[in-house]
Design a protein around this motif. Structure first.
Motif, PDB file in Angstrom:
ATOM      1  N   VAL A   1       0.867  -1.176   0.000  1.00 53.28           N
ATOM      2  CA  VAL A   1       0.000   0.000   0.000  1.00 53.28           C
ATOM      3  C   VAL A   1       0.904   1.225   0.000  1.00 53.28           C
ATOM      4  CG1 VAL A   1      -1.784   1.290   1.218  1.00 53.28           C
ATOM      5  CG2 VAL A   1      -1.782  -1.234   1.270  1.00 53.28           C
ATOM      6  N   VAL A   2       0.730   2.078  -0.996  1.00 57.31           N
ATOM      7  CA  VAL A   2       1.556   3.275  -1.146  1.00 57.31           C
ATOM      8  C   VAL A   2       0.678   4.504  -0.975  1.00 57.31           C
ATOM      9  CG1 VAL A   2       3.141   4.540  -2.634  1.00 57.31           C
ATOM     10  CG2 VAL A   2       3.046   2.034  -2.768  1.00 57.31           C
ATOM     11  N   SER A   3       0.984   5.311   0.021  1.00 59.96           N
ATOM     12  CA  SER A   3       0.241   6.546   0.264  1.00 59.96           C
ATOM     13  C   SER A   3       1.073   7.731  -0.207  1.00 59.96           C
ATOM     14  CB  SER A   3      -0.064   6.704   1.758  1.00 59.96           C
ATOM     15  OG  SER A   3      -0.942   5.686   2.189  1.00 59.96           O
ATOM     16  N   VAL A   4       0.497   8.536  -1.090  1.00 63.66           N
ATOM     17  CA  VAL A   4       1.222   9.693  -1.605  1.00 63.66           C
ATOM     18  C   VAL A   4       1.098  10.839  -0.605  1.00 63.66           C
ATOM     19  CG1 VAL A   4       1.469  11.326  -3.501  1.00 63.66           C
ATOM     20  CG2 VAL A   4       0.867   8.942  -3.978  1.00 63.66           C
ATOM     21  N   SER A   5       2.175  11.101   0.079  1.00 64.99           N
ATOM     22  CA  SER A   5       2.251  12.187   1.051  1.00 64.99           C
ATOM     23  C   SER A   5       2.867  13.398   0.350  1.00 64.99           C
ATOM     24  CB  SER A   5       3.079  11.737   2.265  1.00 64.99           C
ATOM     25  OG  SER A   5       3.150  12.747   3.250  1.00 64.99           O
ATOM     26  N   SER A   6       3.610  14.205   1.073  1.00 72.07           N
ATOM     27  CA  SER A   6       4.221  15.405   0.501  1.00 72.07           C
ATOM     28  C   SER A   6       5.193  15.988   1.499  1.00 72.07           C
ATOM     29  CB  SER A   6       3.146  16.448   0.175  1.00 72.07           C
ATOM     30  OG  SER A   6       3.733  17.710  -0.093  1.00 72.07           O
ATOM     31  N   LYS A   7       6.183  16.712   0.979  1.00 72.36           N
ATOM     32  CA  LYS A   7       7.053  17.458   1.876  1.00 72.36           C
ATOM     33  C   LYS A   7       6.286  18.570   2.564  1.00 72.36           C
ATOM     34  CE  LYS A   7      10.581  19.788   0.274  1.00 72.36           C
ATOM     35  NZ  LYS A   7      11.905  19.998  -0.341  1.00 72.36           N
ATOM     36  N   GLY A   8       5.067  18.831   2.111  1.00 72.49           N
ATOM     37  CA  GLY A   8       4.207  19.771   2.809  1.00 72.49           C
ATOM     38  C   GLY A   8       3.958  19.381   4.250  1.00 72.49           C
ATOM     39  N   HIS A   9       4.200  18.098   4.597  1.00 69.87           N
ATOM     40  CA  HIS A   9       4.025  17.681   5.995  1.00 69.87           C
ATOM     41  C   HIS A   9       4.943  18.469   6.923  1.00 69.87           C
ATOM     42  CE1 HIS A   9       7.788  15.357   5.507  1.00 69.87           C
ATOM     43  NE2 HIS A   9       7.851  15.442   6.812  1.00 69.87           N
TER      44      HIS A   9
ATOM     45  N   LEU B   1      -8.853  19.043  14.932  1.00 66.45           N
ATOM     46  CA  LEU B   1      -8.590  18.553  13.577  1.00 66.45           C
ATOM     47  C   LEU B   1      -9.271  19.388  12.501  1.00 66.45           C
ATOM     48  CD1 LEU B   1      -8.888  14.662  13.946  1.00 66.45           C
ATOM     49  CD2 LEU B   1      -6.893  15.906  13.113  1.00 66.45           C
ATOM     50  N   PHE B   2     -10.454  19.890  12.805  1.00 65.48           N
ATOM     51  CA  PHE B   2     -11.287  20.484  11.762  1.00 65.48           C
ATOM     52  C   PHE B   2     -11.514  21.983  11.936  1.00 65.48           C
ATOM     53  CE2 PHE B   2     -12.981  15.970  12.066  1.00 65.48           C
ATOM     54  CZ  PHE B   2     -12.097  15.507  11.107  1.00 65.48           C
ATOM     55  N   PHE B   3     -10.567  22.639  12.599  1.00 66.94           N
ATOM     56  CA  PHE B   3     -10.550  24.104  12.661  1.00 66.94           C
ATOM     57  C   PHE B   3     -11.827  24.679  13.281  1.00 66.94           C
ATOM     58  CE2 PHE B   3      -7.581  22.730   9.491  1.00 66.94           C
ATOM     59  CZ  PHE B   3      -6.485  23.575   9.651  1.00 66.94           C
ATOM     60  N   LYS B   4     -12.297  24.023  14.319  1.00 69.89           N
ATOM     61  CA  LYS B   4     -13.478  24.522  15.016  1.00 69.89           C
ATOM     62  C   LYS B   4     -13.121  25.648  15.984  1.00 69.89           C
ATOM     63  CE  LYS B   4     -16.053  21.427  13.010  1.00 69.89           C
ATOM     64  NZ  LYS B   4     -16.912  21.830  11.876  1.00 69.89           N
ATOM     65  N   ASN B   5     -11.894  25.625  16.493  1.00 66.23           N
ATOM     66  CA  ASN B   5     -11.487  26.591  17.519  1.00 66.23           C
ATOM     67  C   ASN B   5     -10.378  27.519  17.056  1.00 66.23           C
ATOM     68  OD1 ASN B   5     -13.266  25.391  19.487  1.00 66.23           O
ATOM     69  ND2 ASN B   5     -11.786  23.708  19.632  1.00 66.23           N
ATOM     70  N   LYS B   6     -10.075  27.507  15.772  1.00 67.77           N
ATOM     71  CA  LYS B   6      -9.073  28.405  15.208  1.00 67.77           C
ATOM     72  C   LYS B   6      -9.461  28.729  13.767  1.00 67.77           C
ATOM     73  CE  LYS B   6      -5.980  24.566  13.841  1.00 67.77           C
ATOM     74  NZ  LYS B   6      -6.673  23.450  14.494  1.00 67.77           N
ATOM     75  N   PRO B   7      -8.997  29.843  13.242  1.00 71.31           N
ATOM     76  CA  PRO B   7      -9.335  30.192  11.857  1.00 71.31           C
ATOM     77  C   PRO B   7      -8.772  29.165  10.879  1.00 71.31           C
ATOM     78  CG  PRO B   7      -8.435  32.084  13.043  1.00 71.31           C
ATOM     79  CD  PRO B   7      -8.205  30.897  13.911  1.00 71.31           C
ATOM     80  N   TYR B   8      -9.538  28.898   9.845  1.00 77.04           N
ATOM     81  CA  TYR B   8      -9.059  27.954   8.833  1.00 77.04           C
ATOM     82  C   TYR B   8      -7.877  28.547   8.081  1.00 77.04           C
ATOM     83  CZ  TYR B   8      -8.834  24.934   4.755  1.00 77.04           C
ATOM     84  OH  TYR B   8      -8.400  24.067   3.782  1.00 77.04           O
ATOM     85  N   SER B   9      -6.887  27.718   7.819  1.00 70.90           N
ATOM     86  CA  SER B   9      -5.738  28.107   7.008  1.00 70.90           C
ATOM     87  C   SER B   9      -5.370  26.923   6.134  1.00 70.90           C
ATOM     88  CB  SER B   9      -4.560  28.505   7.899  1.00 70.90           C
ATOM     89  OG  SER B   9      -3.471  28.947   7.121  1.00 70.90           O
ATOM     90  N   LYS B  10      -5.308  27.149   4.838  1.00 71.17           N
ATOM     91  CA  LYS B  10      -5.184  26.027   3.902  1.00 71.17           C
ATOM     92  C   LYS B  10      -3.867  25.267   4.008  1.00 71.17           C
ATOM     93  CE  LYS B  10      -3.650  28.851  -0.049  1.00 71.17           C
ATOM     94  NZ  LYS B  10      -4.009  29.303  -1.411  1.00 71.17           N
ATOM     95  N   TRP B  11      -2.763  25.965   4.324  1.00 68.50           N
ATOM     96  CA  TRP B  11      -1.485  25.253   4.359  1.00 68.50           C
ATOM     97  C   TRP B  11      -1.326  24.401   5.614  1.00 68.50           C
ATOM     98  CZ3 TRP B  11       0.584  24.112   0.102  1.00 68.50           C
ATOM     99  CH2 TRP B  11       0.553  24.987  -0.989  1.00 68.50           C
TER     100      TRP B  11
END
Length: 334
Positions: A160-168, A178-188
């Motif tokens: 099983v190969v999961s395509v991750s990213s150096k963005g991690h 996890l879902f930005f309920k208590n902080k402003p959403y930021s895409k990066w």
């Protein structure tokens, strides 16, 4: 960087002789995939399409699931023998339906490439209230892999190969929000969280699956201009050096990080088939090798290779597994 708080999977490069300019065909080598079955999510576009093409050319039967199979049909027309299917990773029922159809076919699954994804998108949530990047990139693939587990186990040697990213490397997982309920959403940060999750999933899946001869890997393919970058502005791409002299989206030159599509797919294909990885798993790979751990002070250097310790931390991987079961309602029986 304080790595003492992490219990991470060893990241020991194999010195494969390959590198950033290696193509997927070269990474495949003389591996024969006749009689093997592969599923490649996102297999009709960008890196997924090149992965599909190379695996099929080596003899594999490749199934490509897509939200709109008719759209994918044109992209795959030149690749003989590919099966098109319907799958929406944002829709749990669609995931289950696709997996059930495959399981009913009675075929083992030798290779699962979790390649489909979304990057740096605007704020959006699925029907369950889960943030889109985390839902598509991680949770959808977690559920898909769980539902396909009987076929993976039946292959007696699946990968099983999961395509991750150096963005991690932009940040880990915020388990408290996890879902930005208590902080402003930021895409990066949302993207970094999802890509860290891809890597951690490989860590825990490999630990659990090794006894069933199922090994898992995560991959940073490099920076490649594909449809994945559709949510980025021209200014963002310009800052990345991804606007050419004609003002079009495209690199003016290539370095170890910036790659063509055949080069970007190389590490994906290598993880899926290479005999060099027999007996190894749970590792994060790039440039057609197991990546090294980043060193202190390298986090802010985008062209430095390596994986951050939080993306291969065994304790975080186990925690993510439990959280993912709870969020999806899927009891991943191994």
């Amino acid at each position: 960087m304080n790595t003492n708080k992490y219990t991470f999977t060893p990241q020991e490069p194999l010195h494969t002789g390959f590198g950033p300019r290696t193509t997927a065909v070269e990474a495949l080598g003389d591996v024969n995939l006749e009689g093997k079955v592969a599923i490649v999510t996102g297999g009709y576009s960008g890196l997924g399409l090149e992965t599909t093409r190379v695996l099929a050319a080596a003899g594999a039967k490749v199934i490509v699931p897509a939200r709109t199979p008719e759209k994918a049909k044109a992209a795959l027309a030149s690749i003989p023998g590919v099966e098109l299917e319907t799958l929406d990773l944002m829709d749990p029922a669609s995931i289950d339906d696709f997996a059930q159809r495959f399981i009913r076919s009675g075929r083992p699954l030798n290779i699962l490439v979790n390649s489909a994804g979304v990057m740096a998108s605007g704020e959006a949530y699925d029907s369950r209230g889960y943030e889109q990047q985390f839902a598509v990139n991680h949770l959808g693939h977690f559920q898909l892999t769980a539902r396909l587990w009987p076929a993976l186990k039946a292959a007696n040697g699946a990968r099983v190969v999961s395509v991750s990213s150096k963005g991690h490397r932009l940040g880990g997982i915020d388990f408290d929000d996890l879902f930005f309920k208590n902080k402003p959403y930021s895409k990066w940060p949302a993207y970094a969280q999802a890509k860290t999750a891809n890597a951690l999933f490989a860590v825990e899946l490999d630990r659990r699956g090794e006894s069933a001869n199922v090994r898992a890997y995560s991959v940073h393919p490099g920076s490649i201009l594909t449809d994945l970058s559709r949510h980025l502005s021209d200014d963002e791409l310009l800052a990345m050096g991804a606007v050419n002299e004609q003002g079009e989206r495209g690199y003016t030159s290539y370095n170890d990080e910036q790659k063509t599509i055949p080069e970007g797919a190389a590490t994906i294909v290598w993880c899926a088939v290479s005999p060099m990885l027999i007996g190894k798993g749970g590792v994060y790979c790039e440039n057609v090798d197991i990546a090294r751990m980043v060193k202190s002070g390298e986090e802010g250097q985008p062209n430095k290779a390596g994986v951050s310790p939080w993306a291969v931390d065994r304790e975080a991987a186990a925690k993510l597994w439990t959280v993912s079961e709870q969020l999806t309602g899927v009891n991943f029986e191994i």
